[in-house]
Design an enzyme around this catalytic site. Sequence first.
Site, mmCIF file in Angstrom:
data_model
loop_
_atom_site.group_PDB
_atom_site.id
_atom_site.type_symbol
_atom_site.label_atom_id
_atom_site.label_comp_id
_atom_site.label_asym_id
_atom_site.label_seq_id
_atom_site.Cartn_x
_atom_site.Cartn_y
_atom_site.Cartn_z
ATOM 1 N N GLU A 46 -22.072 3.931 0.942
ATOM 2 C CA GLU A 46 -22.418 2.620 1.482
ATOM 3 C C GLU A 46 -21.305 1.623 1.219
ATOM 4 O O GLU A 46 -21.033 0.741 2.030
ATOM 5 C CB GLU A 46 -23.736 2.140 0.892
ATOM 6 N N THR A 92 -30.350 -3.275 8.605
ATOM 7 C CA THR A 92 -29.370 -3.987 7.780
ATOM 8 C C THR A 92 -28.463 -4.876 8.606
ATOM 9 O O THR A 92 -27.477 -5.391 8.102
ATOM 10 C CB THR A 92 -28.504 -2.985 7.003
ATOM 11 N N THR A 114 -25.236 2.110 11.566
ATOM 12 C CA THR A 114 -26.195 1.888 10.480
ATOM 13 C C THR A 114 -27.009 3.156 10.266
ATOM 14 O O THR A 114 -27.168 3.970 11.169
ATOM 15 C CB THR A 114 -27.134 0.712 10.780
ATOM 16 N N TYR A 115 -27.439 3.324 9.038
ATOM 17 C CA TYR A 115 -28.329 4.449 8.744
ATOM 18 C C TYR A 115 -29.730 3.944 8.397
ATOM 19 O O TYR A 115 -30.550 4.678 7.911
ATOM 20 C CB TYR A 115 -27.757 5.281 7.587
ATOM 21 N N CYS A 118 0.847 -1.187 0.000
ATOM 22 C CA CYS A 118 0.000 0.000 0.000
ATOM 23 C C CYS A 118 0.884 1.239 0.000
ATOM 24 O O CYS A 118 1.356 1.694 1.043
ATOM 25 C CB CYS A 118 -0.911 -0.003 1.225
#
Lengths: 922, 580
Positions: free
Chosen positions: B549, B484, B472-473, B221
């Site tokens: 997301e 979810t 979570t939304y 990386c």
Amino acid sequence: MSQMNQPPNKCQTYLNLGSPLSAISSSPDSTKLIVAGRDIVKIVSVQNNEFKVTSNLRAGKTQSLNYTGNDCCWHPSLVESYRFLIATAATNGAVVIWNTVREGSKSVERIFTDHSRAVNKLAWHPDKLDCILTGSQDNTLRMWDIRDSANASKITFSPKSESIRDVQFNPSQSNQFAAAFDNGTIQLWDIRKPTIAVEKITSHQGLVLTIDWHPEEKNIIASGGRDRAIRVWDFSNGKSLNNVSTISSVSRIKWRPGNKWHIASCSSIVDFQIHIWDVKKPYIPLFSFTDHRDVPTGLIWKSPSSLISCSKDSHLLLNDFQDSYKPYQHIRTSGLTWNVNNEIASINDKINRTQSNESLPSLSTQFPSFFASFNVPTPPPLPPLVKVEQGIMKIYSPKYQNSEIVYNERYLFEHFASNYRFRGQSFNQLCDHNQLVSQVVNQHHISTMWSLLKLHYSNLDQIEQQKEQIEQQKQELQKLINKKSIETQKKQKQQLRHHKNIKEQQFRDIENLEKESNPKKIIKDIGDDDNDSANQEINLNKEEDEEMNSNFDDSQMGDIFDPSNDMMTAKEPPTSSLMEFNANDTGNDQFCNILSAEAVTPLVSLPTTLERQKSDNILDNLGSGVNIKKQNQPINSDNMDSLDKKNNKSTSNENKDSSINQNQQKKNHIKDKINYNNKDNISDDGDDDEEYYNDYDVNNNNRNGNNKENYINYINYNNFTHKNINENKKNDNYDEMKSNDEDSDSLKIMVPCFEFEEFSFQPIITDMLEACIEKGDVQTCVFIVLILGKYVDLNIEKHRLTTWFGSYIELLQRYKMWSLALEIMKYCDDQIISQASKRHTTLISACSTCGKSIPQNSILCEKCNKASSKCSICRLPVKGMWVWCQGCGHGGHLEHMKSWFVDKNQKSCPTGCAHICTPFKK
Amino acid sequence: MISMGMTSKGQNVDGAPAGNSSSEWIISSSSSPFQANKRYSLDPPFGSDYSPPASPQNELDPLSSYFLNLQSEDSDVRKTAIEYIINTLSNPDNERLIKNHLPVIVVLSTESPFDDISEAFTNFLKPIQEKYHIPKQRTTVFTSESQLPPLNTDDELTRKLFQDVFLQHGRVNHLTRILGWHPQYLEKFLLAYNTIMRDPGPLPLHWRNYIGILAAARYKCSYIIALQEHEFLLNNGDARWLQGIDHIPAKLKNLLKVIELLAHQPWLLPKLDIEYLVKGADAWSIAELVHAMVLICTFLSLSGFVFCCGISPECGLSESNNLSSSFSLNDSDCEIEDTAATENTAKVMELLKNRRSQQDDEDEDQSHDRQQDFHNAGDDSNNTTTTTTTTTTSFGNESALSQSSDRMSDFSRYIGNNTMTHTDFDVSSKLYNIFSAQEYSWKEHGYELVSRYFPDAAPLLDEEFSFVYTMTYYKFNNNTDIDTLPFRRAVWYYVQRVKGMLHDDYNYQEVNMFLSRSLKNFVKKAVCFPETIKRDDYSKLGYSLKPDEKCHLSLLAVCSHKQASLLYGLYSVLNYQNRR
């Protein structure tokens, strides 16, 4: 996980089940145990202190996770149809009810799978025999009815918190249960009210791993958590009763039956021991079971003295109190205390509190120490000096190990009188200095007083700074006056030169001045012009002389000013003076640095060996002067070079002499000192010696300006001298007594100083002074008052202060330290004292030939019409400093006398009168 | 140079005389209220090169103090500084200055959360853009700039975090910018990151950076390596170390094996006897080792995240501007239409909505062999199609090979002879065991061990883990009000499954139920060989998800990875301790 299959070494009753265990539960009649683990659910019988596996409930079962035992619980009822029921909880969320009466696959009575995540804990309802409560990782608590196979989950408590680690019914109120949560709370629930908790206590930081209701006390519950604490709570008021700090997160706790406040605990990581604590004595376990080789996971008290435990090491153990490790018996009694003398006393003992000494195996075969297995690094081997011995009290003195020098009182008084400072520096510096002065002669209680003073009033320096500004302005004014004063001074000297007493006083004055003046500060004030500054420096000194000796006011100076007498020049070349001055300044700084490091130690840090070494070093430095000397070497050699050049150029006899002298001082510093020492050894307090000192000092003063380094060495060879003297007459008993007294006094004072931020230290200081006075030490009091009095109202009646000052001055005068007495008088705020110097200061001198008194301002005897004070060597009248032998009355210029007696190493009078003036000189 | 700390230190490292800069330093320190922070700056920007550290300007730079002033909270101070800088640079005589400061200016125009700064410098750059061939700055190559959280965002928390980061470091780096999608996480991340990297702890600061480099090098990386190399020098690290592992102390070398195992086959670590680490002359203390484990896992997971989001190199920090060769820079094709996406999404939505009934069904076939489920969950193929695991592996190796041109060989100096690569975890292997999360869990055991030796870090890491797990939304693409959790959980447990970690209380059938093959592929790449992630992988996840997301998804994956590898690391430490 490491599985140790060898039997534990001490425990008599054990059983290896071959697989890590995570929970145990006892049948109501205590004859059988259910043991559960990841790969195991077995029933073990306990008979005659022997474990025996009676059945394996998992025999013939699939490897299904349903039958893993994260927790297990035997039905607590003795009712026939229930006493064989066992519940186990699985890591996958299944709850299994077993019936031990049946065999094989039929033994599974029910499986409940409503929990979506691992079930951590089970609890049978104490009264409703068909109900069981479970707490799970899925954030819910469920109440099951085991009779209903299809829809057993009757009540679901959703506290909307985090995972539940433990549940337990309240033994005194069966409708209530407590639950332990991951978010650090313990909640009290009522099964009749499944929506909301009755009570909530935030008991731990992070997970609460275990709870246990007190079996007897109502509403008392203990909890253990990841924060390594065991806490006892009263649910009726939500208060924390006790707190036990352990060394690892607490995974299980169990109250000990029969002992109200005893509780057993074990840990989920690192610590493999089971500890039994008295929660009222939370610092050390009462006893510990040390036989497990991995973390214990389940605890059951079989009787108040025996505990059954299971562990990840696969073993089931019956721990008996007899086999336990009792830390209390093995922990050494160690006491450590520290007194004002900077000494540490330690007692390190192994005391066996049980009477039977023989029954205990020796320490080496026991567990080496309570903390040995916790990865606490063993302390490094103690330095040889602090060698630990059993049962012996040791006193370690940080500096003087065993050869504490005892000084006699008179020496101490003189030492303090001449070395203490009370002005010319910042408050902190003064305290540091005085602290050092007292440390040099081992007066630790006094040095502690100074360091305390500094600690309490260290902010005074800010005030000081403001004052300094004002002072600077004042000094500028003084510059203007200087010219006048030097001339006045000279005149005065002419007038007074014949009188022996006066001379002696004068010498003293100069010596004193040298000690008190602060080179740093003065150099700040000195302008760019070398000549000017050097002159000024000398002038300042002389001005002080003048002030002390004179009974004239400033206004009178003009009147006595007589230009015709202005025949003296500055006593040494100004440039060399300045250079010397600078060099010394540097030396001074270096010394101060060492000093400041040392000065703070007594209160701040423990005197470790290192510290001791450091102080030893300082002592060495002081003792030999060699180290400091080395540091200064470049500067000194520079100096010497330049001085040598000067010498060559110099035309003045006097200057030449002095420079040579100076060089010798520098080069043969140590040698000189030895000479002085020797001399001192012979006559302790003879006037001759004192004069000699004066002589030496005046010399220094004149040549070197404010030679601090010399000064320190000077102090030091005094010390050495006295060490030699006193070694013979050392009186240990006396010293001990004295120091004991001092301890108690100063300790009282020391205690509260760290406790409050805003705190008036004045009463402490006053107490301190009173204590000092009580001991008869008026000297230190006077100096403290002088230093501190300006800033702080000490709340001591004025007449007492006057008495103190009066007595101190009287003492000084008794010891013939006139100039010091005068200095104190001058700077004392007390009118009565400060005016004392104005009285009886008219000095009468008489002609040495005819005895007629010589009026002031004159050097000639009216009758004989000649100067009475002629130098025995150069035959010229002596103006200024005059030194004479008190035996034969002959004397002369200071320099000439010095070169005669020191450089030419003569013993007898230079006039040839055959008087041996320095009989003890070798 | 904006960063004075860097200038003077860079020179010191080079051994160049620091005469000029020292006088500069005085000027700047008196004028900058943030001077104290400079020591800690993560990426004081704009070292023109990072390896070997070239001292960027030896001559006295009249602008540096003004650039430093830009990092002031006081808008007036900033305004004055901007005016001065622009005026100076606009002067035709000062073209040389422009050249010197070009990276700085580019960063200021694109990575500042303060409108005044970015506007001023963007306007300044416009006319000269052509002349200096300023490349178009991109935060990530996977999504268009417009979809990123704006730097001057309206969101209170995000803006505050961006501004804090800018005030401290002089830039909002790409990683931070991407995380701005999830400000609450960003907050926790920064807190934890700063604690393990900068707060007093067992390891010296530059060691921490170097361990970061070593870990990131395992996944090749370059982004993280560049950042860490830079900070390494700022923390007075020995520049020679950057030439490779031949120049580092033996103690640090000993750690290479651990890093290698953690990165590629962590399940082998418990078998590794770490005694060689903690005994002898170059011994690690347990506290240091625990700290190192935390660092390694943090950087392994960060590296994964960088690749997941296609974060492009920092302007002025990374040498490899040709990185673009492996990614298409065309903005328009960022979102490739994924044919399977719509169908899969609908399927998952159905599952999520009907979760309850689904569970009831499951209860009936409890007889499922969990071992088999566990094994299946790790399979890259769905149950129906049985593609062997080797496919993926070979695919991974293949792609690694394809990229192992000059760019990759750069990092061989940090890897040395430790050439282990990923192989799939074999559930039935005799060489190693399945790691039971019940036996050794983060909350009960891992936390305790970290808090024992590095007390500040433990609660922050704990918070980071639990936050990511629960974040979570209630949205799935355009569907709102959806729990979810099963989907997120599936990702979380799938990652730990890939790492050989078994949770008794998770139904591993859910993994294949919720995760499409391509998503599993992506997640697996993210945590095992992230360097092979291509834009195709990113855009063809199998679900229609928005970029934020997808970022969330990546976070779940890399954090789960972090926890898993941390557990392996801590477990082996504990194992060693227990043995004694």
